[in-house]
Design an enzyme around this catalytic site. Structure first.
Site: not given
Ligand code: ASP
Length: 317
Positions: A208, A211, A229, A180
């Site tokens: 789903r 966040d 992240t 992310t």
């Molecule tokens: N936070 C992101 C999610 O769960 C994934 C990530 O930060 O890599 O969608």
């Protein structure tokens, strides 16, 4: 408007377990530094925090190495659904898109939504808006992400997350973390903003919600701004971005707010990371995961957290 303060900038390309090849690390460093240099020069020319965040997110979304925009990971059904948000600390507005497909830069739609009475749109509504704005349809799929998904399908989706960055050598060894992206800015007028964009955690159930398009993952006031992240469910459980920002807004220093919040996250066995800035120009980063791929400009030089591996939960400058 007169430039009043020294701009500051911190960006991330995800958090997760250790980056495999050194080659991967150097390539990630180059990618991150290019964005830091470009966005910092825009800030010196007077770009506002929100505009700088959008530009930075767009550059990172366009880099297939990271799990946002082009290079997004695939969900359990083999489809890409992206989420992104922007919070302008000066206007106090949060806007976001959730699970949008077939656009090149989700952050562009999010920027448009800043001025809209309806500021967070999910799949169908976001697609309608993209159509209204005549944003061309775009396929964000890369061969590497498809290979990664096919490998996982053979293994019956054992991994809880997709690879942190898309690298050929990582395809064989998935579960390496996430990629992310996030950008947090203090502009030359003292304004703060935070933006986050993601393809999700990879292999997740349809519907789903990440966040990254929630105040738990991306939040700002005129006092502080944070982008997170890591495993979205962990970030939501901690309400991490909003928690750090509210602590600073209530008068706690950024360093203490980060220390408290990451100590709590660690005790709760969360797997996450965050980048942060306050209105005085303090920069901070934190992680409970093994690595955090972040780089920053402190007004004098560029630094990064790529090889930051010590026992401290947070870093600060
Ligand atoms: N936070 C992101 C999610 O769960 C994934 C990530 O930060 O890599 O969608």
């Amino acid at each position: 408007m007169k430039l009043q303060v020294q701009p500051k900038l911190i960006i991330h390309g995800g958090a997760g377990s250790s980056l495999h090849g050194k080659g991967g690390l150097e390539a990630v460093r180059r990618s991150l530094y290019t964005v830091v240099e470009t966005i910092y020069s825009l800030l010196l020319k007077g770009a506002t925090a929100s505009d700088a965040v959008v530009q930075g997110c767009q550059m990172l979304e366009d880099d297939p190495r990271f799990n946002a925009g082009t290079g997004s990971v695939l969900q359990s059904d083999g489809q890409i659904r992206m989420s992104a948000s922007l919070m302008d600390g000066t206007s106090g507005h949060f806007s976001g898109v959730i699970n949008i497909s077939r656009v090149k830069n989700p952050i562009q739609l999010v920027q448009y939504l800043q001025e809209s009475p309806d500021r967070v749109l999910s799949d169908y509504g976001a697609a309608e808006l993209a159509r209204e704005l005549q944003i061309p349809s775009y396929n964000a799929l890369t061969d590497l992400r498809l290979q990664e998904w096919m490998q996982e399908r053979q293994d019956n989706f054992k991994s809880t997350m997709a690879g942190v960055v898309a690298e050929p050598e990582l395809v064989e060894t998935s579960n390496a973390g996430r990629g992310t992206i996030g950008v947090v800015v203090l502009d030359a007028y003292g304004g703060l903003a935070a933006g986050t964009s993601t393809g999700g955690k990879g292999f997740e159930r349809i519907g789903r919600v990440s966040d990254s398009a929630m105040p738990a993952g991306n939040y700002a006031t005129s006092h502080a701004a944070v982008s997170c992240t890591g495993i979205g469910e962990d970030i939501i459980d901690e309400c991490l971005a909003a928690k750090i920002v509210v602590r600073v807004t209530d008068g706690i220093s950024l360093k203490d707010a980060m220390q408290r919040s990451f100590t709590e996250a660690h005790l709760n066995k969360r797997d996450l990371g965050a980048i942060a800035l306050d209105a005085h120009g303090a920069i901070s980063w934190g992680k409970t995961s093994e690595v955090l791929l972040a780089a920053y400009h402190d007004g004098e030089s560029i630094g990064d957290t790529l090889e930051w591996n010590d026992s401290e939960l947070i870093g600060y400058c």
